[in-house]
Design an enzyme around this catalytic site. Sequence first.
Site, short mmCIF file in Angstrom:
data_model
loop_
_atom_site.label_atom_id
_atom_site.label_comp_id
_atom_site.label_asym_id
_atom_site.label_seq_id
_atom_site.Cartn_x
_atom_site.Cartn_y
_atom_site.Cartn_z
N TYR A 175 0.86 -1.18 0.00
CA TYR A 175 0.00 0.00 0.00
C TYR A 175 0.89 1.23 0.00
O TYR A 175 1.85 1.31 0.79
CB TYR A 175 -0.89 -0.01 1.25
CG TYR A 175 -1.83 1.18 1.34
CD1 TYR A 175 -2.91 1.30 0.46
CD2 TYR A 175 -1.66 2.17 2.30
CE1 TYR A 175 -3.79 2.38 0.54
CE2 TYR A 175 -2.53 3.24 2.39
CZ TYR A 175 -3.60 3.34 1.50
OH TYR A 175 -4.46 4.41 1.60
N ASP A 234 9.26 2.92 -0.02
CA ASP A 234 8.17 3.56 0.72
C ASP A 234 8.39 3.20 2.20
O ASP A 234 8.07 2.11 2.64
CB ASP A 234 6.82 3.04 0.22
CG ASP A 234 5.66 3.60 1.03
OD1 ASP A 234 5.91 4.26 2.06
OD2 ASP A 234 4.51 3.36 0.64
N LYS A 237 3.66 8.81 8.88
CA LYS A 237 3.50 8.18 10.20
C LYS A 237 4.48 8.72 11.25
O LYS A 237 4.31 9.84 11.70
CB LYS A 237 3.51 6.66 10.04
CG LYS A 237 2.36 6.25 9.10
CD LYS A 237 2.00 4.80 9.07
CE LYS A 237 0.69 4.59 8.34
NZ LYS A 237 0.76 3.99 7.03
C1 LIG Z 1 0.09 4.48 5.70
C2 LIG Z 1 0.89 4.23 4.49
C3 LIG Z 1 0.85 5.09 3.38
C4 LIG Z 1 -0.14 6.22 3.29
O1 LIG Z 1 0.08 7.20 4.23
P1 LIG Z 1 -1.14 8.20 4.60
O2 LIG Z 1 -0.52 9.15 5.56
O3 LIG Z 1 -2.21 7.34 5.19
O4 LIG Z 1 -1.57 8.84 3.35
C5 LIG Z 1 1.73 4.88 2.35
N1 LIG Z 1 2.61 3.87 2.38
C6 LIG Z 1 2.68 3.01 3.41
C7 LIG Z 1 3.71 1.93 3.41
C8 LIG Z 1 1.81 3.16 4.49
O5 LIG Z 1 1.85 2.27 5.48
#
Ligand SMILES: *Cc1c(COP(=O)(O)O)cnc(C)c1O
Length: 425
Positions: A144, A239, A267
């Site tokens: 994601y 990511d 995060k």
């Molecule tokens: C949570 C998450 C996102 C998205 O971040 P948001 O602040 O919710 O837009 C993207 N990549 C990873 C790996 C994530 O866990």
Amino acid sequence: MNHSISKQLFERAQASIPGGVNSPVRAFKSVGGTPVFIQKAKGAYLFDADGNKYIDYIASWGPMILGHAYEKVVTAIQEYATYSTSYGAPTELEIEMAELIKSMVPNVDLIRMVSSGTEACMSAVRVARGYTGRNKIIKFEGCYHGHADSFLVKAGSGVATLNIQTVPGVTSGVSHDTLTCAYNDLNAVEKLVSENKNQIAAIIIEPVAGNMGCILPQPGYLEGLRKICDAEDIVFIFDEVMTGFRLSAGGAQQTLKIDADLVTYGKVIGGGLPVGAFGGKKKFMEVVAPLGNVYQAGTLSGNPIAMIAGYTTLKELKNNPSIYQELEEKTIYLKNGLNEVLKNWGEPYTINQLGSMISVHFSNRPVVDFATASTADNERFKKFFHAMLEKGIYLPPSAFESWFLNNALSIEDIDRTIQAAKQSL
Ligand SMILES: *Cc1c(COP(=O)(O)O)cnc(C)c1O
């Protein structure tokens, strides 16, 4: 446990918010039942609207690594709020934030702040496309990267939890440029790359996947991807929205000893406020406007309250590297305890763990990608989740999410969690 006020709130919420929540997984749709509405939190504990107390294993899906309402962070926010909450003009604090990140992540030369992980990932891909002049990207099934259109193809997290196969509203043109294959399968990537010679701008990956449960990269996998990117002039994007500042001060790049070309954060970087960032080596990042023509902007980017919350959190992590060791020890203690309980239970299970990320899969085989994560017994997870919740243990309401430990957790909390697991199977 009484949840009557949460039930009332959920009814009321649904009349004015889609599904009653502002982010889908919160709705408990895949585990059933009513989401508990949180009133406040302190340290490792959440308190809901009915006054119930829970040991928290979500940590706001990662950010609250130091525990909730961490005093230094709260005090810093209070102080900065008195100076005004936004200016829309540059501040010294933004430089300090960028310098702090660079001191923790050596291969970042330039970094741009945004307001979410989604924005960070979507901007990093735009940079890769602008830099290479190519259109396609490779992402992995079950990973994601936020809710930008190009990532909602075979996505993990809520998309997987709700079992949404194709997302209406994402055009076929966009999804056509997103190529996907299984996580941990290097041959599949080689095949995609050779079939799309000189067309792939970027490979984007969660270096440790956390959005299909916690899934570790197999030995040699990320190294193999790095080699492919080098050979084919593909931009390698880590990511690190989940893993950044969580696995170690330098994130997955440091823990796994692999350098990405571009890296995205979210995060933990905001310490509980809306912050994301993308950065990397100068040659990539200097295409970003106003240096270059790859446009990217944000009215509230670098917001002073968000910056001071993130800065104070990162500074605490940088100055106290033992936090990472403590977190890992606690997580391994939890893993060992759960292992004992699950072994005696007698049904198949797998526990995946790295640093302070951990997930339990009711599966009879190793969970190494989305396909194997999907074969786990979801009904069992549902029962386990609700039994744990009733015993005051707040787990992610989905088998497709990693649990996140926070450093306010005590060994007694973890003992209570293991005890609750024993009674929940
Ligand atoms: C949570 C998450 C996102 C998205 O971040 P948001 O602040 O919710 O837009 C993207 N990549 C990873 C790996 C994530 O866990």
